[in-house]
Design a protein around this motif. Structure first.
Motif, short mmCIF file in Angstrom:
data_model
loop_
_atom_site.label_atom_id
_atom_site.label_comp_id
_atom_site.label_asym_id
_atom_site.label_seq_id
_atom_site.Cartn_x
_atom_site.Cartn_y
_atom_site.Cartn_z
N LYS A 1 0.84 -1.19 0.00
CA LYS A 1 0.00 0.00 0.00
C LYS A 1 0.87 1.24 0.00
O LYS A 1 1.83 1.33 0.77
CB LYS A 1 -0.91 0.01 1.23
N ILE A 2 0.57 2.19 -0.87
CA ILE A 2 1.32 3.44 -0.92
C ILE A 2 0.79 4.37 0.17
O ILE A 2 -0.40 4.72 0.16
CB ILE A 2 1.19 4.11 -2.30
N PRO A 3 1.63 4.78 1.12
CA PRO A 3 1.17 5.70 2.19
C PRO A 3 0.79 7.06 1.61
O PRO A 3 1.61 7.69 0.94
CB PRO A 3 2.38 5.81 3.12
N LEU A 4 -0.45 7.49 1.84
CA LEU A 4 -0.93 8.76 1.30
C LEU A 4 -1.67 9.54 2.38
O LEU A 4 -2.26 8.93 3.28
CB LEU A 4 -1.88 8.52 0.11
N THR A 5 -1.65 10.85 2.27
CA THR A 5 -2.38 11.69 3.22
C THR A 5 -3.66 12.25 2.60
O THR A 5 -4.44 12.92 3.28
CB THR A 5 -1.50 12.86 3.67
N THR A 6 -3.87 12.01 1.31
CA THR A 6 -5.05 12.50 0.62
C THR A 6 -6.18 11.48 0.69
O THR A 6 -5.97 10.33 1.09
CB THR A 6 -4.71 12.79 -0.85
N GLU A 7 -7.38 11.88 0.25
CA GLU A 7 -8.54 11.00 0.29
C GLU A 7 -9.04 10.73 -1.13
O GLU A 7 -8.64 11.40 -2.09
CB GLU A 7 -9.65 11.64 1.13
N LEU A 8 -9.90 9.70 -1.25
CA LEU A 8 -10.49 9.33 -2.55
C LEU A 8 -9.41 9.18 -3.61
O LEU A 8 -9.54 9.69 -4.73
CB LEU A 8 -11.54 10.36 -2.98
N ASN A 9 -8.35 8.50 -3.25
CA ASN A 9 -7.20 8.36 -4.14
C ASN A 9 -7.53 7.44 -5.31
O ASN A 9 -8.00 6.32 -5.11
CB ASN A 9 -6.03 7.82 -3.33
N SER A 10 -7.26 7.91 -6.53
CA SER A 10 -7.73 7.17 -7.71
C SER A 10 -6.80 7.39 -8.88
O SER A 10 -5.90 8.23 -8.86
CB SER A 10 -9.14 7.62 -8.08
N ALA A 11 -7.04 6.60 -9.96
CA ALA A 11 -6.42 6.78 -11.27
C ALA A 11 -4.89 6.83 -11.22
O ALA A 11 -4.28 7.77 -11.75
CB ALA A 11 -6.96 8.04 -11.95
N PRO A 12 -4.20 5.85 -10.61
CA PRO A 12 -2.74 5.90 -10.57
C PRO A 12 -2.12 5.68 -11.95
O PRO A 12 -2.66 4.93 -12.77
CB PRO A 12 -2.38 4.75 -9.61
#
Length: 446
Positions: A253-264
């Motif tokens: 899992k890529i650690p992210l601080t944003t939400e609704l992460n999509s379309a990589p």
């Protein structure tokens, strides 16, 4: 269909059975040595080469015909038949026998069928192995321009056919076709409301599941070296981005601080991904390392910014935004600067996909009615629509040789993955079980 166990047993059948085909029981001779003749086609739109591809000569045996000759010919003719470089001569016009043609009269009989070249193949045993010999003949000179033997050696006969087709395309263009490539996609075929990732051969064969989240796993992207897949999953809250190597089992899992992460979207060096992440409810474009390092926000507007895609040179990112009204496709430098609008027509342009050489952009386009697939030439600005008919045509992805595009097509309550040449020819439905979408073509050719 993998035939490794069958191939070994068929070798015995091949060694005992008499030969059938166009010639009555001739000894199978090795292919003639090719000459130094070579033809190179370098421009799309060139006149297609007329090619005769008769079934392989092989021993008389029902099992050999069923397990080897028929799937080999179906795959080989299917590959070359949808290639933009060839048109296949009508099999009904093939002369009986005369393989390979030994005289000018025999060569003219093949030319009369509409062929310029003859791809003559033989299947035989060699010890415990099945061997395919292929010879590509110029019917004007009766001289071979390609002659090779291929040992099945545990590989399926379909794979051998794909290798032969790649070599024939390479003989004329200098590059292999897409016949050994794969497509990753999302499917709900296992029931419930879940979607998992699957992979299949370029022609829709050999479909198998590769994620097991028991959740929604969608929007995959394939790394440029063909080793890794990154995707969006709803297995946790908020939805996150995951990646894995096809050579290793662990999901990361890529650690992210944003939400609704999509379309990589993978960067060409495979070290980072661009994605759309929500900040206070508004989607923006970010770039982040696979381990969550060095996160960078590239857009900052009140508009909805989504669907980022790295250019093949890694210096630019295309994305969708409604910052000037209707959703259209924009391009920005890797630092988020120099934003410029690319699509100027239609009331909705979305889901950009760069061609392998970076010179064109495929995308979902809509003016009136349903979404279709359009291609924008980034040099001339000319746009062409390659899909037609009812239904929503979305999420295009290029084959690594740039000859075909796969996309998802929703008609009624069914969504399936289809592909076609970049002029819309050679349309083919690749999936049938459940609903399938988000196709992404492998970027390496072999």
């Amino acid at each position: 269909m993998r035939l490794a166990p069958v191939v070994t047993s068929l070798a015995l059948v091949l060694s005992l059975a008499p030969l059938t085909g166009q010639q009555p029981a001739p000894p199978v001779a090795p292919p003639a040595q090719p000459t130094d003749i070579s033809l190179v086609l370098s421009q799309e739109g060139a006149r297609r080469i007329a090619l005769a591809v008769p079934p392989a000569t092989a021993p008389v045996s029902d099992i050999v015909q069923r397990e080897l000759v028929e799937p080999f010919h179906k795959t080989l003719a299917g590959d070359l038949g949808i290639s933009p470089w060839f048109v296949l001569a009508d099999p009904a016009l093939h002369p009986k026998g005369l393989r390979p043609p030994a005289t000018r009269e025999e060569g003219d009989a093949w030319i009369a069928s509409g062929a310029q070249f003859l791809l003559d193949t033989q299947i035989r045993s060699e010890g415990t192995n099945v061997v395919v010999s292929a010879q590509l003949l110029d019917l004007r000179t009766l001289r071979p321009i390609l002659g090779k033997s291929y040992s099945a050696g545990g590989a399926s006969i379909r794979r051998v056919a794909h290798v032969v087709a790649n070599d024939v395309v390479r003989q004329f263009t200098g590059k292999p076709g897409p016949f050994l490539t794969r497509i990753v996609f999302s499917s709900d075929r296992d029931g419930g409301r879940n979607k998992e990732l699957y992979v299949m051969d370029y022609d829709g064969e050999n479909q198998r599941r590769i994620t097991f989240h028991r959740s929604l796993s969608i929007a995959p992207d394939w790394s440029y070296d063909g080793d890794k897949v990154v995707y969006q999953s709803f297995v946790s809250t908020p939805p996150g981005l995951y990646w894995f190597s096809l050579a290793a089992a662990p999901r990361n899992k890529i650690p992210l601080t944003t939400e609704l992460n999509s379309a990589p979207s993978f960067s060409p060096d495979g070290k980072s991904v661009a994605y759309a992440g929500s900040v206070k409810g508004n989607p923006e474009i970010f770039v982040v390392g696979l381990n969550g390092s060095n996160p960078r926000r590239l857009t900052d507007s009140s508009a909805i910014d989504s669907s980022p895609r790295f250019s093949p040179n890694g210096r630019e990112i295309a994305f969708t935004s409604n910052r000037q009204g209707t959703p259209q496709i924009y391009l920005m430098d890797l630092e988020g600067s120099n934003v410029r609008k690319l699509t100027l027509t239609g009331n909705w342009s979305d889901e950009p996909a760069f061609s392998p050489d970076g010179g064109r952009l495929a995308y979902a386009c809509r003016n009136d009615g349903d979404f279709q697939i359009c291609i924008l030439d980034l040099t001339t600005g000319r746009t062409v629509q390659i899909s037609s008919g009812p239904g929503a045509h979305e999420n295009p992805s290029w084959s690594p040789d740039g000859s075909r595009i796969a996309w998802e097509l929703q008609r009624g309550r069914s969504t399936q993955i289809v592909s076609a040449g970049i002029d819309g020819s050679g349309f083919k439905v690749l999936t049938a079980a459940g609903n399938n979408g988000y196709p992404v073509w492998q970027r390496t050719t072999e």
